[in-house]
Design a protein around this motif. Structure first.
Motif, short mmCIF file in Angstrom:
data_model
loop_
_atom_site.label_atom_id
_atom_site.label_comp_id
_atom_site.label_asym_id
_atom_site.label_seq_id
_atom_site.Cartn_x
_atom_site.Cartn_y
_atom_site.Cartn_z
N ASP A 25 -3.66 0.76 -3.57
CA ASP A 25 -3.50 -0.47 -3.55
C ASP A 25 -2.70 -1.01 -4.69
OD1 ASP A 25 -3.52 -3.53 -3.58
OD2 ASP A 25 -5.16 -3.38 -2.50
N GLU A 53 -5.38 6.36 -0.30
CA GLU A 53 -4.60 4.98 -0.22
C GLU A 53 -4.70 4.22 -1.51
OE1 GLU A 53 -4.65 2.19 3.26
OE2 GLU A 53 -6.02 0.86 2.23
N LYS A 97 0.66 -1.28 0.03
CA LYS A 97 0.11 -0.05 -0.05
C LYS A 97 0.85 1.18 0.00
CE LYS A 97 -4.08 -2.29 0.56
NZ LYS A 97 -4.49 -2.53 1.96
#
Length: 334
Positions: free
Chosen positions: A318, A316, A303
């Protein structure tokens, strides 16, 4: 106010620290990332960087930063060489208050092309003076490209000079050096002032050797994410990735993130902005006066988090899926 920090930032400092503490529960890289300071260019808040530095210093008292990432255009480049160097000297005195090396990507305004453009040698001397323990290029770009390996994490951070003698784009020397720098078993993160993807830019321009840089990234198995400034907006470019340039404006071949300007300014979206680009609203005398990120790269979790200080939102990413839970997650490329 405490330690030079304006009172209305105290809660923001506490909130930012709390967010970072939650993420720093595994081995990670943590660094402030700032773009497009354009020192002295804002009529409304010409000395914002001094305010910003008080905030960064306050954060650094409890958060250990691995480095400071600057995505270019720290000055406006509209003064004589001597005047510009004087402004840079002041800025670097400020950045040295943080016990971390300073990693800059050269921006188009940093070349000072309006009033006596700096040579590559001058750019290295002026802007890389606090850039320590990195691998500089040994090409005709004179050390204005470099990378840093973080061996414990298996991470390589590459900083590219996307300007060459007043011309937007990547020189042949930069491209060759970059292709070699991508040849690593480490996870690769790339930082540049300008993106090599037209669809990621505020003006939708083609820049010299954009295609070569993009193709090198697409061919690199360990590439993870691209960070850039220049466009003065926040924008995510996430999966699913489209490698067909006939898609035009929606061409998005890899995970990338454009960071808004630190310069205090409020603009309306330009006609060539990506549909989901946002320039956060700024207001003097409030926390939105400031705008920069603290980036947390977490290889174990796969992340990347960007914690916004001031105007804007946390995000955030991924790295496995190339997706984001950030501000523009609902407006990804189809």
């Amino acid at each position: 106010p405490q330690g030079g920090v304006r009172s209305y930032y105290l809660d923001e400092i506490a909130k930012t620290k709390a967010s970072l503490y939650k993420l720093m529960n595994e081995p990670c890289l943590v660094f402030p990332m700032i773009a497009d300071i354009h020192y002295k260019a804002s009529k409304d808040c010409p000395d914002l960087i001094d305010i910003t530095m008080e905030n960064m210093v306050a954060l650094s008292k409890d958060i250990r930063f691995d480095f400071i990432a600057c995505l270019g255009d720290i000055v406006e480049g509209d003064r004589t060489q001597a005047e510009t160097e004087s402004l840079v000297d002041h800025l670097y005195d400020q950045f040295m208050r943080i016990d971390a090396p300073y990693y800059p990507a050269i921006g188009n305004h940093d070349e000072n092309w309006e009033h006596g453009a700096f040579s590559h040698q001058q750019l290295h001397r002026i802007y890389m003076r606090n850039t320590f323990d990195v691998m500089f290029d040994q090409t005709s770009m004179c050390g204005t490209n470099f990378y840093k390996d973080f061996y414990g994490l298996g991470v390589r951070c590459i900083f590219l000079n996307s300007i060459n003698g007043g011309t937007f784009g990547f020189s042949e020397a930069t491209c060759g050096w970059f292709e070699e720098a991508l040849d690593t078993s480490f996870d690769v993160y790339v930082f540049s002032h300008v993106s090599p993807i037209r669809a990621h830019q505020h003006d939708y321009w083609y820049h010299y050797n954009d295609d070569r840089i993009a193709e090198a990234i697409k061919a690199a198995p360990n590439f993870k994410m691209f960070f850039n400034g220049h466009s003065h907006f926040d924008c995510e470019f996430t999966a699913p990735f489209n490698t067909d340039k006939t898609a035009g404006r929606k061409y998005n071949p890899f995970l990338a993130y454009s960071l808004t300007c630190n310069k205090f300014v409020n603009n309306t979206p330009g006609k060539n902005w990506p549909a989901h680009a946002v320039q956060p609203f700024r207001e003097l005398g409030t926390v939105t006066e400031d705008a920069f990120d603290i980036v947390v790269i977490r290889p174990k979790s796969g992340k990347v988090n960007t914690i916004r200080f001031g105007a804007g939102m946390d995000r955030e990413f991924d790295l496995t899926t190339g997706q984001s839970m950030g501000e523009s997650a609902a407006a990804n490329f189809p």
